[in-house]
Enzyme design. Structure first.
Site, short mmCIF file in Angstrom:
data_model
loop_
_atom_site.label_atom_id
_atom_site.label_comp_id
_atom_site.label_asym_id
_atom_site.label_seq_id
_atom_site.Cartn_x
_atom_site.Cartn_y
_atom_site.Cartn_z
N GLY A 301 0.84 -1.19 0.00
CA GLY A 301 0.00 0.00 0.00
C GLY A 301 0.87 1.23 0.00
O GLY A 301 2.06 1.16 0.31
N MET A 302 0.30 2.36 -0.39
CA MET A 302 1.01 3.63 -0.32
C MET A 302 0.06 4.64 0.28
O MET A 302 -1.05 4.84 -0.20
CB MET A 302 1.49 4.06 -1.72
N GLU A 303 0.56 5.30 1.35
CA GLU A 303 -0.30 6.13 2.20
C GLU A 303 -0.58 7.50 1.61
O GLU A 303 -0.55 8.50 2.33
CB GLU A 303 0.36 6.26 3.57
N GLU A 328 -1.79 1.72 6.44
CA GLU A 328 -1.84 2.94 5.60
C GLU A 328 -2.65 4.03 6.30
O GLU A 328 -2.32 5.21 6.23
CB GLU A 328 -2.41 2.63 4.22
N TYR A 413 10.60 -0.72 9.90
CA TYR A 413 9.24 -1.14 10.22
C TYR A 413 9.19 -1.91 11.55
O TYR A 413 8.63 -1.43 12.54
CB TYR A 413 8.68 -2.04 9.11
N ARG A 588 3.86 -7.27 -6.66
CA ARG A 588 4.20 -6.74 -5.34
C ARG A 588 5.61 -7.18 -4.97
O ARG A 588 5.89 -8.38 -4.86
CB ARG A 588 3.19 -7.25 -4.33
ZN LIG Z 1 4.20 2.35 5.66
#
Ligand SMILES: [Zn+2]
Length: 638
Positions: A301-303, A328, A413, A588
């Site tokens: 995902g990209m926020e 996200e 992360y 991905r």
């Molecule tokens: Zn992130």
């Protein structure tokens, strides 16, 4: 304790013995590791915001699928620092063709301005230096993006779910915004934007801005982002997209063929939003919508603010992978609101976000699921630590001279989140929650460095935290040293202990696969079961599992990925057709990278990997290709 865990524990003990520099002192305000770029300029930008700062950009772009190009102009509103009236404006670009540049002051007309493109650097692109008349406050650049722009993926109709229309999407993080907009492409600079985007009439454009679900398809779309954001959050998507509401402030855009499934999968989004607000204060961005992209999207995902871009591989049918949505969404606080000022501070974005994600999952789905997800995350981190060079195990990583992509590992992360978990345990949840809430408020709409966080931590938690905090959390070791500090809290899950018991019984031959008690297992338990199995595993044992549980047909992308990794390791040929299908249909990077890396470990695997890559490469995103070319030592000129 299962086999995997014991090996991991043994390994982490060895690692910690090897780097036994452990201090209980937190560093003084502004402390930095030797050679760290903390107080210097962003090493990934040519720009000069200390002299002239870009405050706003107005985009006018025509989307041409035929030319694979965005054509038009960017009008920048700039602000000179005191004493810098004569300074040239230096911007970042990558493969942009610059047609002409104009500038103006106040309400006066635009006049042509001389400009110079610097020599292209493989990572940074080219500087664009514009000479400005004194006090000019608007600069207009007429340009066209290159056909291989790193941020843009141009999909043909067959690469989409609907197969009828082309699709375009952008991915600006970390330093790719410069490949479609000439900007000060550093997260230290925040700007607002407006945009007019022209597309083929039957397509719809969306941006990381105010999107009105009711806008009719007209081929011309207008956007406004009134809150200052870093350049890496500017985003655009164009395709055959429809909207489904999820809640009052939430909704999902997707191709018509997958919109209903997406809406079902993400139906808890509004609940997640409310849960996060309860923890960390109001959501400040108006609407929160999701956009489901075609499978070639290189990330989970990209926020992008107001409009998260997401991979369709998280649509599992049972909400088992929606922690990605929580992740996200969490970025609306950590990352988008309080932003890393350089890519060395990336853990401020991602470590905080992973921690907040765990808290959202706990609030919406309960502590049991949150604990399982934390254990799975820690397993991946400990696996990575076995092979990652020590310098890259540091949260405040030095990326000078490297592509910031190289810092995108489990370190920022999972290690970042583990650090915050340690602080939470040491100071107590109530205290730590109040601290984090205060941190998001204090630095809202600012870009900060690691040293800013450390100063704030010292002032607002550690100095007022009593003995517990002082003695238990080695802050400098967490941030500036490799590995995981010895006193780090170890996540555990009672549910997983039962899974390990079942796995043991199957491994020892006490129970056939068909008699394992798996009826109530969630995705997380299956994932843990697979990871608990030894390598090598004889092919007939793999076949027994496959016959009982149909892993090769799994509709859950994470399970299938884990199974395909095991298939390569154990040369389980029955899964190879599925492996090829998976590699050809999914883009991905999180899935592709380990699979190809596993394949190249043997000569037969390398040949198989090469043959698949040859077919799959044209469908992958430029960002994934950069990573995979290296793993497969692919020569672009072949
Ligand atoms: Zn992130």
């Amino acid at each position: 304790m299962n086999q995997l865990t014991s090996i991991l524990l043994l390994f982490s003990a060895t690692l910690l013995a090897a780097c036994n520099v452990r201090s209980n002192q937190t560093p003084p305000a502004g402390a930095k590791s030797p050679g760290s770029p903390d107080s210097s300029k962003d090493p990934h930008s040519y720009s000069n915001p200390e002299q002239i700062k870009v405050r706003h950009v107005e985009l006018e772009l025509q989307v041409s699928f035929e030319k694979k190009a965005l054509e038009g102009s960017a009008t920048l509103t700039v602000e000179h620092a005191a004493g810098s009236d004569d300074a040239p404006l230096v911007l970042d670009t990558q493969n942009l063709s610059i047609d002409r540049v104009e500038s103006a002051q106040g309400s006066r007309d635009f006049q042509s301005s001389p400009f110079k493109l610097g020599p292209p650097d493989k990572i940074l692109g080219s500087s664009l230096t514009i000479s400005l008349p004194a006090k000019a406050d608007r600069v207009r650049i007429h340009y066209t993006s290159g056909p291989t722009a790193a941020a843009l993926q141009w999909l043909t109709p067959v690469q989409t779910a609907g197969k009828k229309h082309p699709f375009l999407f952008s991915q600006s993080e970390a330093i790719y915004a410069r490949s479609w907009i000439p900007l000060q492409d550093t997260p230290a600079v925040r700007l607002t934007y407006t945009a007019t985007i022209r597309t083929p009439r039957d397509l719809r454009a969306l941006m990381s801005a105010e999107n009105d679900p009711q806008t009719p398809r007209s081929g011309e779309y207008h956007f406004k982002m009134t809150q200052p954001i870093p350049s890496y959050l500017i985003a655009l998507a164009v395709g055959d997209l429809v909207f489904k509401p999820l809640g009052q402030r939430t909704g999902v855009y997707a191709e018509p063929a997958i919109a209903a499934n997406a809406a079902k999968e993400f139906e808890d989004t509004e609940k997640m939003l409310t849960a996060t607000e309860k923890l960390y204060g109001p959501y400040r961005w108006g609407r929160y919508d999701l956009l489901v992209l075609p499978p070639s999207f290189p990330y989970g995902g990209m926020e992008n603010p107001r409009l998260t871009f997401a991979t369709p591989t998280i649509i599992a049918g049972d909400k088992s992978l929606v922690s990605l949505v929580a992740h996200e969404l969490a970025h609306s606080w950590s990352g988008n609101l309080v932003t890393n000022a350089t890519w060395s501070d990336f853990w401020l974005n991602e470590g905080f976000t992973n921690y907040v994600t765990q808290r959202i999952i706990e609030a919406v789905y309960g502590a049991e699921r949150a604990a399982m997800e934390e254990v799975l995350e820690r397993q991946e981190l400990m696996e990575l630590l076995k092979t990652l060079p020590e310098a890259d195990q540091i949260l405040h990583i030095n990326l000078t001279g490297r592509n910031p992509e190289e810092g995108v590992t489990d370190i920022p992360y999972a290690k970042g989140a583990a650090f915050l978990r340690h602080l939470e345990k040491a100071f107590g949840r109530a205290r730590f929650d109040a601290f984090l809430h205060g941190y998001f408020d204090h630095f809202a709409f600012q870009s900060i460095r690691t040293s800013d966080f450390v100063t704030y931590l010292n002032q607002h938690l550690i100095s007022s935290g009593g003995e517990a905090g002082q003695s238990n959390v080695p802050v400098d070791e967490w941030i500036y040293k490799p590995g995981i500090p010895a006193g780090a809290p170890q996540p555990s899950s009672p549910v997983f202990s039962k899974v390990e018991q079942q796995a043991r019984q199957w491994i020892n031959g006490q129970l056939p696969a068909s008699r394992l008690q798996t009826a109530t297992w969630s995705y997380h338990e299956w994932q843990h079961f697979l990871r608990s199995l030894p390598t090598p595993l004889p092919k007939e044992r793999m076949a027994q599992l496959d016959a009982a549980f149909h892993f090769s047909q799994s509709g859950n992308s994470e399970i299938l990925h884990q199974w395909l990794l095991m298939a390569i390791r154990n040369d389980y040929a029955l899964a190879y057709p599925k492996l090829e299908e998976f590699l050809l249909s999914v883009g991905r990077r999180k899935f592709l990278k380990p699979l190809y890396a596993e394949l190249v470990k043997t000569e037969a695997g390398r040949l198989r990997g090469m043959s698949i890559y040859r077919k799959a490469r044209p469908g992958y995103h430029p960002i994934a290709i950069t990573t995979l070319d290296e793993i497969l030592t692919w020569d672009q000129n072949r």
